[in-house]
Design a protein around this motif. Sequence first.
Motif, PDB file in Angstrom:
ATOM      1  N   TRP A  83       9.268 -45.473 -57.977  1.00 28.37           N
ATOM      2  CA  TRP A  83      10.618 -45.151 -57.508  1.00 28.37           C
ATOM      3  C   TRP A  83      11.421 -44.458 -58.601  1.00 28.37           C
ATOM      4  O   TRP A  83      12.135 -43.484 -58.334  1.00 28.37           O
ATOM      5  N   LYS A  84      11.286 -44.938 -59.839  1.00 35.72           N
ATOM      6  CA  LYS A  84      12.018 -44.314 -60.940  1.00 35.72           C
ATOM      7  C   LYS A  84      11.580 -42.863 -61.112  1.00 35.72           C
ATOM      8  O   LYS A  84      12.404 -41.970 -61.318  1.00 35.72           O
ATOM      9  N   ARG A  85      10.265 -42.617 -61.053  1.00 29.84           N
ATOM     10  CA  ARG A  85       9.770 -41.250 -61.172  1.00 29.84           C
ATOM     11  C   ARG A  85      10.235 -40.401 -59.995  1.00 29.84           C
ATOM     12  O   ARG A  85      10.511 -39.200 -60.144  1.00 29.84           O
ATOM     13  N   PHE A  86      10.342 -41.021 -58.806  1.00 28.75           N
ATOM     14  CA  PHE A  86      10.759 -40.262 -57.620  1.00 28.75           C
ATOM     15  C   PHE A  86      12.200 -39.778 -57.764  1.00 28.75           C
ATOM     16  O   PHE A  86      12.493 -38.602 -57.553  1.00 28.75           O
ATOM     17  N   TYR A  87      13.123 -40.695 -58.112  1.00 27.54           N
ATOM     18  CA  TYR A  87      14.515 -40.238 -58.185  1.00 27.54           C
ATOM     19  C   TYR A  87      14.772 -39.390 -59.426  1.00 27.54           C
ATOM     20  O   TYR A  87      15.706 -38.588 -59.454  1.00 27.54           O
ATOM     21  N   THR A  88      13.937 -39.535 -60.462  1.00 29.12           N
ATOM     22  CA  THR A  88      14.101 -38.711 -61.656  1.00 29.12           C
ATOM     23  C   THR A  88      13.608 -37.283 -61.426  1.00 29.12           C
ATOM     24  O   THR A  88      14.206 -36.329 -61.937  1.00 29.12           O
ATOM     25  N   LEU A  89      12.542 -37.133 -60.649  1.00 30.11           N
ATOM     26  CA  LEU A  89      11.920 -35.823 -60.484  1.00 30.11           C
ATOM     27  C   LEU A  89      12.132 -35.211 -59.093  1.00 30.11           C
ATOM     28  O   LEU A  89      12.520 -34.050 -58.972  1.00 30.11           O
ATOM     29  N   MET A  90      11.877 -35.994 -58.055  1.00 30.08           N
ATOM     30  CA  MET A  90      11.859 -35.424 -56.714  1.00 30.08           C
ATOM     31  C   MET A  90      13.241 -35.282 -56.085  1.00 30.08           C
ATOM     32  O   MET A  90      13.465 -34.356 -55.294  1.00 30.08           O
ATOM     33  N   VAL A  91      14.153 -36.175 -56.407  1.00 24.44           N
ATOM     34  CA  VAL A  91      15.508 -36.021 -55.865  1.00 24.44           C
ATOM     35  C   VAL A  91      16.146 -34.732 -56.382  1.00 24.44           C
ATOM     36  O   VAL A  91      16.663 -33.931 -55.581  1.00 24.44           O
ATOM     37  N   PRO A  92      16.110 -34.440 -57.687  1.00 17.48           N
ATOM     38  CA  PRO A  92      16.610 -33.127 -58.151  1.00 17.48           C
ATOM     39  C   PRO A  92      15.793 -31.954 -57.599  1.00 17.48           C
ATOM     40  O   PRO A  92      16.335 -30.882 -57.357  1.00 17.48           O
ATOM     41  N   PHE A  93      14.490 -32.178 -57.413  1.00 15.28           N
ATOM     42  CA  PHE A  93      13.629 -31.123 -56.848  1.00 15.28           C
ATOM     43  C   PHE A  93      14.193 -30.646 -55.509  1.00 15.28           C
ATOM     44  O   PHE A  93      14.286 -29.438 -55.264  1.00 15.28           O
ATOM     45  N   PHE A  94      14.575 -31.583 -54.649  1.00 15.55           N
ATOM     46  CA  PHE A  94      15.102 -31.220 -53.333  1.00 15.55           C
ATOM     47  C   PHE A  94      16.555 -30.763 -53.407  1.00 15.55           C
ATOM     48  O   PHE A  94      16.917 -29.733 -52.827  1.00 15.55           O
ATOM     49  N   CYS A  95      17.391 -31.509 -54.133  1.00 15.12           N
ATOM     50  CA  CYS A  95      18.837 -31.226 -54.124  1.00 15.12           C
ATOM     51  C   CYS A  95      19.176 -29.957 -54.896  1.00 15.12           C
ATOM     52  O   CYS A  95      19.880 -29.071 -54.383  1.00 15.12           O
ATOM     53  N   ALA A  96      18.688 -29.861 -56.143  1.00 14.49           N
ATOM     54  CA  ALA A  96      18.954 -28.656 -56.925  1.00 14.49           C
ATOM     55  C   ALA A  96      18.275 -27.451 -56.285  1.00 14.49           C
ATOM     56  O   ALA A  96      18.817 -26.336 -56.288  1.00 14.49           O
ATOM     57  N   GLY A  97      17.083 -27.676 -55.732  1.00 18.99           N
ATOM     58  CA  GLY A  97      16.382 -26.581 -55.065  1.00 18.99           C
ATOM     59  C   GLY A  97      17.143 -26.070 -53.851  1.00 18.99           C
ATOM     60  O   GLY A  97      17.182 -24.866 -53.587  1.00 18.99           O
ATOM     61  N   LEU A  98      17.763 -26.984 -53.101  1.00 23.67           N
ATOM     62  CA  LEU A  98      18.551 -26.586 -51.937  1.00 23.67           C
ATOM     63  C   LEU A  98      19.757 -25.753 -52.355  1.00 23.67           C
ATOM     64  O   LEU A  98      20.047 -24.712 -51.759  1.00 23.67           O
ATOM     65  N   VAL A  99      20.456 -26.204 -53.395  1.00 23.40           N
ATOM     66  CA  VAL A  99      21.622 -25.458 -53.883  1.00 23.40           C
ATOM     67  C   VAL A  99      21.203 -24.080 -54.382  1.00 23.40           C
ATOM     68  O   VAL A  99      21.859 -23.072 -54.113  1.00 23.40           O
ATOM     69  N   GLN A 100      20.104 -24.034 -55.111  1.00 20.02           N
ATOM     70  CA  GLN A 100      19.622 -22.753 -55.610  1.00 20.02           C
ATOM     71  C   GLN A 100      19.282 -21.803 -54.458  1.00 20.02           C
ATOM     72  O   GLN A 100      19.590 -20.617 -54.508  1.00 20.02           O
ATOM     73  N   ASN A 101      18.672 -22.348 -53.416  1.00 23.11           N
ATOM     74  CA  ASN A 101      18.309 -21.525 -52.260  1.00 23.11           C
ATOM     75  C   ASN A 101      19.542 -21.006 -51.532  1.00 23.11           C
ATOM     76  O   ASN A 101      19.533 -19.901 -50.999  1.00 23.11           O
ATOM     77  N   LEU A 102      20.607 -21.804 -51.516  1.00 19.59           N
ATOM     78  CA  LEU A 102      21.844 -21.365 -50.877  1.00 19.59           C
ATOM     79  C   LEU A 102      22.525 -20.266 -51.682  1.00 19.59           C
ATOM     80  O   LEU A 102      23.088 -19.315 -51.125  1.00 19.59           O
ATOM     81  N   ILE A 103      22.460 -20.383 -53.018  1.00 18.77           N
ATOM     82  CA  ILE A 103      23.105 -19.390 -53.881  1.00 18.77           C
ATOM     83  C   ILE A 103      22.275 -18.115 -53.972  1.00 18.77           C
ATOM     84  O   ILE A 103      22.802 -16.997 -53.946  1.00 18.77           O
ATOM     85  N   LYS A 104      20.951 -18.287 -54.077  1.00 22.16           N
ATOM     86  CA  LYS A 104      20.048 -17.136 -54.202  1.00 22.16           C
ATOM     87  C   LYS A 104      18.996 -17.226 -53.095  1.00 22.16           C
ATOM     88  O   LYS A 104      17.863 -17.671 -53.329  1.00 22.16           O
ATOM     89  N   PRO A 105      19.349 -16.804 -51.873  1.00 24.46           N
ATOM     90  CA  PRO A 105      18.442 -16.988 -50.724  1.00 24.46           C
ATOM     91  C   PRO A 105      17.082 -16.316 -50.891  1.00 24.46           C
ATOM     92  O   PRO A 105      16.081 -16.817 -50.384  1.00 24.46           O
ATOM     93  N   ASN A 106      17.020 -15.182 -51.567  1.00 22.82           N
ATOM     94  CA  ASN A 106      15.766 -14.437 -51.674  1.00 22.82           C
ATOM     95  C   ASN A 106      15.026 -14.688 -52.979  1.00 22.82           C
ATOM     96  O   ASN A 106      13.979 -14.090 -53.228  1.00 22.82           O
ATOM     97  N   ALA A 107      15.572 -15.572 -53.804  1.00 19.33           N
ATOM     98  CA  ALA A 107      14.932 -15.846 -55.093  1.00 19.33           C
ATOM     99  C   ALA A 107      13.752 -16.801 -54.907  1.00 19.33           C
ATOM    100  O   ALA A 107      13.746 -17.622 -53.984  1.00 19.33           O
TER     101      ALA A 107
END
Length: 344
Positions: A83-107
């Motif tokens: 669980w610690k590894r999940f929220y340390t790695l995978m939660v930012p993977f999804f959340c930061a990745g979503l924000v990045q995709n919204l800001i740079k849709p074609n990146a």
Amino acid sequence: MSKERIGYIDSVKGLAVLLMVMGHVVACQFANPDGILSNEPRSAMFLFRFIYSFHMHLLMFCSGLFALKIMDYTWKGLGQSIWKRFYTLMVPFFCAGLVQNLIKPNAPFDYWYLWALFQFVIAVLAIDGLCSLLPKNGEIISTVLIVVSAILVHLFYSKFLVYENKPLLDIGHWRFYPYFCMGVICTRYDLCGKWFSKNWVYTCALALFGLLTYVITIKGFHIPQQSITGCLLPISAIIACVYLFKEGLANNTSLGVRWLQDIGRHSLEIYIIHFFFLFKAYKIGGCVQKLANIDGGGQTIFFVQIVTSFVASVIIIALCYLVMNIINKSKVLSLLFLGRKSEK
């Protein structure tokens, strides 16, 4: 681990992160970096080739050093560790990745390191956890299986796969798994203290790194990274960097060393945030391409790229600290985007 070991490992990790940002800055100097790598003279992307020959291998090695620091293999302990590894790695993977995709849709999606690292940790935890159930020689069997799994992954990648990212498993980036396992084994048997700290080992590693860098990166001899010879370049770089910061700069308290240590302590946050501050610098790339076609332009190109990429990387890292401090004021945002449980 002692404080001294943590200090030099942070320095090594900080160097890897700095090189990562510099490599991304160099790539941003060209509209089509893959085309430059394929068609232009090697001097146009020498710094890029040099950095990418070992920097992520070095970062994966450092990540492997701490993969098994939690050794409670009860169901509760294992669940908490995953669980610690999940929220340390995978939660930012999804959340930061979503924000990045919204800001740079074609990146392109940039956070492969988080997903790959999570897979590597789960793989090693599974091997070690199952071996812990054995009545005798569980640790030895675990070590053997981890080494064998690293070799098999390396052989499978080198024989059957080209560099290609696949969904879910992200198979292409599993080529870094052996270096992650190298870090796991180094911690288990203190290889950094027993072998990597020997001067003759450092001397051989540095000489080998210099030779292979010249042959592969400068002269351009085709030696695939997944080959045995190709693996020796990042392995020799790892050994040389560990010795340099553990022994050579052990008592060095200069601003540069302390800065690298601090970057190493915040490597995950910098990795996540820095993508938002990368900017295009095609004018520099245009200059580099012109110089690359002039005889004797290699040294000038290297000077231009190392200065511009270093200065830009320092500015980007400073901006990462600014954003990190702002996000850390919120427990929710810190967890979602940085994988950290803020104390604020």
